[in-house]
Design an enzyme around this catalytic site. Structure first.
Site, PDB file in Angstrom:
ATOM      1  N   GLN A 140      -3.153  -6.994  -6.399  1.00 17.61           N
ATOM      2  CA  GLN A 140      -3.686  -7.163  -7.748  1.00 17.61           C
ATOM      3  C   GLN A 140      -4.118  -8.615  -7.899  1.00 17.61           C
ATOM      4  O   GLN A 140      -3.295  -9.523  -7.852  1.00 17.61           O
ATOM      5  CB  GLN A 140      -2.634  -6.791  -8.798  1.00 17.61           C
ATOM      6  CG  GLN A 140      -3.189  -6.809 -10.216  1.00 17.61           C
ATOM      7  CD  GLN A 140      -2.188  -6.353 -11.257  1.00 17.61           C
ATOM      8  OE1 GLN A 140      -1.969  -7.047 -12.247  1.00 17.61           O
ATOM      9  NE2 GLN A 140      -1.572  -5.196 -11.060  1.00 17.61           N
ATOM     10  N   TYR A 144       7.157 -10.146 -18.050  1.00 15.86           N
ATOM     11  CA  TYR A 144       6.339  -9.978 -19.251  1.00 15.86           C
ATOM     12  C   TYR A 144       7.200 -10.009 -20.511  1.00 15.86           C
ATOM     13  O   TYR A 144       8.284  -9.420 -20.562  1.00 15.86           O
ATOM     14  CB  TYR A 144       5.560  -8.665 -19.205  1.00 15.86           C
ATOM     15  CG  TYR A 144       4.419  -8.637 -18.206  1.00 15.86           C
ATOM     16  CD1 TYR A 144       3.943  -9.809 -17.615  1.00 15.86           C
ATOM     17  CD2 TYR A 144       3.814  -7.444 -17.846  1.00 15.86           C
ATOM     18  CE1 TYR A 144       2.904  -9.789 -16.699  1.00 15.86           C
ATOM     19  CE2 TYR A 144       2.765  -7.407 -16.931  1.00 15.86           C
ATOM     20  CZ  TYR A 144       2.314  -8.580 -16.361  1.00 15.86           C
ATOM     21  OH  TYR A 144       1.283  -8.544 -15.453  1.00 15.86           O
ATOM     22  N   ASP A 166       0.855  -0.797 -16.292  1.00 13.19           N
ATOM     23  CA  ASP A 166       1.129  -2.002 -15.506  1.00 13.19           C
ATOM     24  C   ASP A 166       2.121  -2.891 -16.239  1.00 13.19           C
ATOM     25  O   ASP A 166       1.865  -3.326 -17.369  1.00 13.19           O
ATOM     26  CB  ASP A 166      -0.172  -2.764 -15.252  1.00 13.19           C
ATOM     27  CG  ASP A 166       0.048  -4.005 -14.397  1.00 13.19           C
ATOM     28  OD1 ASP A 166       0.183  -3.860 -13.171  1.00 13.19           O
ATOM     29  OD2 ASP A 166       0.094  -5.125 -14.954  1.00 13.19           O
ATOM     30  N   SER A 169       0.568  -9.083  -5.447  1.00 10.53           N
ATOM     31  CA  SER A 169      -0.320  -9.564  -6.496  1.00 10.53           C
ATOM     32  C   SER A 169      -0.625 -11.026  -6.246  1.00 10.53           C
ATOM     33  O   SER A 169       0.290 -11.804  -5.901  1.00 10.53           O
ATOM     34  CB  SER A 169       0.347  -9.383  -7.868  1.00 10.53           C
ATOM     35  OG  SER A 169      -0.480  -9.825  -8.910  1.00 10.53           O
TER      36      SER A 169
END
Length: 296
Positions: free
Chosen positions: A181, A54, A49, A159
């Site tokens: 998600q 990120y 994932d 998400s």
């Protein structure tokens, strides 16, 4: 390890390895990242994932270096990534304010960057990271459909969407949204009663759970819940983290917990959760302690 089928062409491992902290590790070398992935694969964990944001837009490239160093690794895993958040960092350092962008232009640019950074020709599952209050569902839906048609993305989902956000986007698309998600854990149980989980179950859609350990807080907290988890863990020869994850695995919605750690020893122990035996009353014991009161 069990697998969850999202479509006839895509299945994910029941437990997903989350890479949101991969850039925080002291060692971000290709060899060390490969060691993490190999530790996952040894347990049957094949799904990784990611998200463009990120590590301040660095995590995907860190993974990509591992794929470049060991090209065969890419064929052994499924990549989940996300787009839609623009923060003043990395390639978006000129942004004046953190915001969401689900325009076709931004989605397409994000996918091209993700493909390049991860050294791959396709993404197995793309998620819109957050509901965008300025989303044009016609434009966003068409952009996602075109990505699926092009083969750059195999499947799409979302998400952190609420049921109405999910429905709005889905009704403007040809492709099926295959998952949402959402945050789910013993530290965040609202989805079990606010309709988020029921909506997905009603449609037989996969449920991915981010922060299944409450961002680590479940492992450091004191109190009755922590004591109960410790007692169960000791009785079954696992750690408390395995108990917290097993609590999610026990639910009939077939939740896919997304677990992230940079510690190789902890990565190697992730699959312990699938060994925990948890009956209905044990599930409710933990739920009651998490809520702070018995069910009505």
């Amino acid at each position: 390890m069990d697998r969850i089928e999202l479509t006839s062409d895509l299945s994910l491992s029941r437990i997903v390895y989350g890479m949101w902290r991969v850039g925080d590790d002291a060692d971000t070398s290709a060899a060390h990242v490969q060691a993490k992935i190999e530790a996952c694969l040894a347990q049957g964990i094949t799904t990784l994932d990611q998200a463009d944001i990120y590590g301040g837009y660095t995590a995907e490239a860190i993974l990509g270096e591992a794929f470049k160093a060991s090209p065969s690794l890419r064929d052994k895993v499924e990549i989940v990534t996300k787009c839609g958040i623009v923060a003043p960092a990395g390639r978006h350092s000129s942004a004046r304010v953190k915001h969401y962008d689900t325009s076709a232009e931004h989605i397409n640019a994000s996918i091209e960057a993700s493909l390049r950074d991860m050294a791959t020709d396709h993404i197995d599952l793309l998620l819109i990271h957050r509901p965008d209050p300025m989303m044009d569902p016609d434009e966003t839906g068409a952009a996602l459909d075109e990505l699926v048609a092009s083969g750059k993305v195999l499947s799409v989902g979302v998400s952190n969407f609420r049921p109405w956000d999910f429905s709005l986007l889905q009704t403007h698309m040809e492709s099926e949204l295959v998952t949402n998600q959402i945050e789910l854990s013993l530290g965040e149980t609202s989805a079990f009663t606010n309709g988020d989980l029921a909506y997905l179950q009603e449609r037989n859609l996969a449920v991915m759970a981010w922060s299944p350990l409450g961002g680590g807080s479940l492992m450091t907290a004191d109190g009755a819940l922590a004591d109960a988890m410790t007692k169960i863990a000791a009785a079954q020869g696992v750690d408390s983290a395995a108990v917290a994850v097993a609590w999610l695995l026990r639910h009939p919605a077939k939740i896919l917990p997304v677990l992230g750690t940079n510690n190789l020893k902890r990565i190697a122990a992730i699959s312990q959760a699938s060994q925990v035996v948890m009956d209905r009353q044990m599930w409710f014991e933990l739920y009651t302690l998490a809520k702070g009161h018995e069910v009505p």
